[in-house]
Design a protein around this motif. Structure first.
Motif, mmCIF file in Angstrom:
data_model
loop_
_atom_site.group_PDB
_atom_site.id
_atom_site.type_symbol
_atom_site.label_atom_id
_atom_site.label_comp_id
_atom_site.label_asym_id
_atom_site.label_seq_id
_atom_site.Cartn_x
_atom_site.Cartn_y
_atom_site.Cartn_z
ATOM 1 N N VAL A 193 3.896 15.588 4.141
ATOM 2 C CA VAL A 193 4.969 14.732 4.193
ATOM 3 C C VAL A 193 5.724 15.002 2.818
ATOM 4 O O VAL A 193 5.138 15.175 1.643
ATOM 5 N N ASP A 194 6.965 15.290 2.905
ATOM 6 C CA ASP A 194 7.810 15.741 1.950
ATOM 7 C C ASP A 194 8.762 14.289 1.484
ATOM 8 O O ASP A 194 8.634 13.409 2.043
ATOM 9 N N SER A 195 9.428 14.338 0.487
ATOM 10 C CA SER A 195 10.342 13.252 -0.182
ATOM 11 C C SER A 195 11.169 12.759 1.012
ATOM 12 O O SER A 195 11.010 11.320 1.148
ATOM 13 N N GLY A 215 6.599 8.166 -6.844
ATOM 14 C CA GLY A 215 6.178 9.453 -7.405
ATOM 15 C C GLY A 215 5.240 10.485 -6.401
ATOM 16 O O GLY A 215 4.614 11.315 -7.217
ATOM 17 N N HIS A 216 5.212 10.245 -5.173
ATOM 18 C CA HIS A 216 4.382 11.054 -4.476
ATOM 19 C C HIS A 216 2.952 11.029 -5.088
ATOM 20 O O HIS A 216 1.743 11.927 -4.605
ATOM 21 N N ILE A 261 0.958 -1.443 0.053
ATOM 22 C CA ILE A 261 0.017 -0.056 0.130
ATOM 23 C C ILE A 261 0.972 1.259 -0.251
ATOM 24 O O ILE A 261 0.627 2.185 -0.705
ATOM 25 N N TRP A 262 1.969 1.301 0.839
ATOM 26 C CA TRP A 262 2.683 2.320 1.023
ATOM 27 C C TRP A 262 3.663 2.608 -0.174
ATOM 28 O O TRP A 262 3.757 3.727 -0.741
ATOM 29 N N GLY A 263 4.177 1.583 -0.719
ATOM 30 C CA GLY A 263 4.801 1.471 -1.998
ATOM 31 C C GLY A 263 4.038 2.325 -3.061
ATOM 32 O O GLY A 263 4.608 2.993 -3.953
ATOM 33 N N TYR A 264 2.846 1.745 -3.299
ATOM 34 C CA TYR A 264 2.033 2.193 -4.403
ATOM 35 C C TYR A 264 1.514 4.022 -4.187
ATOM 36 O O TYR A 264 1.662 4.498 -4.986
#
Lengths: 223, 223, 223, 223
Positions: D160-162, D152-153, D145-148
């Protein structure tokens, strides 16, 4: 279960049209509990001497768990989609929704019967038909709510226009027919019947084309 | 279960009158869980050799499930109706409501006893009386909350006037008497007792006449 | 379970102090589920031939059900009272609260052991001590949360002043001592131990004097 | 389970990006129910003649209860952390989240198998591997979930920033590897495997450095 909007809603000819948020919250709770109770139907092996074998022998329980979890999950998602487009509920919707929840909360039992039949190697036809009837009842009640609420735009909000309502109707209407076909097939060939009911899951993950009213889409669909 | 409004509420002579939203959310959760746990009382047949027969023999469980589901569903709907008209709760309401939830959460056990007696063909009278007492206790506690809150408009909001409060009282007051009559009848003729208790369900789906205060009705009942 | 306020909260030395609404909603759900699962520990009689007798023989289960229901109900009510006065939570509160919920969710098992011992007529001392330890653990964790949050007004909101915080501390602090005394008494005289733990219930229904900050009381305690 | 924000959300290329509050509320309910159902897997001793002994013999059940409770509690806390940073959800997130909930709701069964194996003294290796696979599946779906959402934000909010997203990724990514190592170790030395999985708990209570966007931190992280 929280209730941000309180107080009675609009009067209508059929009684007091209450805010749907309350009904949706209660329904969500029943969906969440039913989906989580499913695991209680898988009995852990009492003898752990041949545990790998015993755990493997429970495969019908795992499949019945996954199948029913995903089906209830989909009813939940579509229930939200439906109530997002209602501006209020009356006692007919309340009654039909209660019957819908009653059929959903019954599914863990039907799943348990299905798993037992495939595990024991007896009664698979009966079990598939039983499961199919319970699921088909839920799908029919789901359609009854939408049919009642959308007839003549009776309880629909401005978030959906007639074309959108028809698109949603077409989508919802398919499920009871599909389940009926799977149930009939399962009366003859139980494995194929289960496979057909399983095929509902990938189909219903596709988004509905034309769900939002045209005007809202142009504005980006934001509230 | 969320709690949009936080912080302590108004002080009253009896302690801090807290926002009812919190109490309603907790009660909703208990209603939803009780209603969904009902299915766990239906034990799937262990032997699937004569599955059609075994599933058919469980008819008292299905009836007890449907009856209790619809009764708890109605208590839920009426609980909302009641708390919609309260402007706050004090510790008396909190106590009575806890006792009400305790009697509601007990109903799955009573339903299970009822189903077992009709399935086994023994003890039906006892089972109907037991079920009737549990249900009648719930209905009495429900009336105790409303009676306490509405006496002298103690905790009522402006959403309901005296005529409306009386209309609601008349509606609520009927249930414990009806259940008591059904229980007594069931002590002699168990099937008729269950039928009488079942008849509560269609009756309570009718909307309450005169629920909203006249002024609100004229404005269309909107907040 | 709804979450009206989203997004991360204030940074503190100990990490991100998140909005307590979320934690309270999750805790509420665990309280509501634990309280409702209690009924599953009462097994319906399998033989309904002497149903009146069988149902009467279950009296320890009914008492354990009512006692535990009311105790969890009180922890719920006091949990709300506590978190009403916190302006945020940090990871220490999150950890202690998780441990509190773990001890609360364990109580249905302890209640079941208590009922079994009194029903069988063996092991009552062990059962009372076991129940008392589980309950005392919950009460101690409850106090640990309040002690941590209120030390130096660390996480307290302006809804409570020092005098109010001390009044609440005195109230909360009594429970673990009371339960410890009941547990020790129960190791010798099980019935009296249960009676002493039961006496917590009426005591904790009394409102706390001086809970609200003086200023707020003068304004009528309204937000 | 309440739903403060209603109506369909923004349109995206992948369908309607709905408000995550709804999904989070439903997930919270499943987490809360799973965590509370754990206790049902501990069966109270039927014979209370040697109750102290019987209760002591259940130690693997208590450990499996505590371990699984704390693990699910942590998934819950991190699930909130994750969805706090999403500005919306699409059907991919909805699907992955449903699969995550399916694996979480399965854990009470895996915990029960683990406890049975250690109680019986047979099948511990199988049980640890089975438990590890179920837990590892949950951790992998969590990361999916988090990866998807963070690639690319794609679905990230401005909270949250990069750098923050990378800090969270590093934290989340560790869990499936850690669980895989614990599972492999458990296939050889079951006790050490459980110990290694247990060690996840203290590790994940530490706050994540750099979670909030720099800008927000400068403003004090307030919304």
């Amino acid at each position: 279960m929280a209730e941000p909007v309180r107080g009675p809603g609009r009067s209508t000819a059929l009684g007091v049209a209450r805010n749907p948020a309350r009904l949706v919250a209660f329904s969500d709770a029943v969906f969440a509990i039913s989906i989580t109770l499913l695991v209680l139907e898988i009995r852990p092996p009492e003898d752990t001497r041949h545990l790998t074998h015993s755990l493997a022998a429970l495969w019908p329980s795992y499949l019945a768990y996954a199948l029913t979890f995903l089906l209830i999950g989909q009813v939940w998602a579509n229930h939200h989609l439906m109530f997002d487009h209602l501006r209020g509920v009356d006692w007919v919707v309340l009654l039909l929704n209660t019957l819908l929840l009653m059929s959903i909360a019954f599914l863990p039992f039907a799943a348990s019967v299905l798993a037992a039949a495939f595990r024991e190697g007896h009664g698979q036809r009966t079990a598939v038909v039983f499961y199919g009837i319970a699921l088909g009842l839920a799908a029919s009640l789901f359609n009854a709510i939408w049919g009642y609420a959308s007839r003549g735009h009776r309880l629909l909000d401005t978030t959906v226009d007639s074309a959108g309502a028809r698109a949603i109707s077409r989508r919802f209407r398919l499920a009871p027919l599909w389940i009926a076909a799977g149930t009939l097939l399962g009366a003859l060939l139980p494995v194929l019947g289960v496979a057909m009911i399983t095929a509902l899951i990938p189909f219903y993950w596709l988004p509905i084309r034309g769900e939002l009213a045209r005007e809202r889409r142009r504005r980006g669909g934001r509230e």
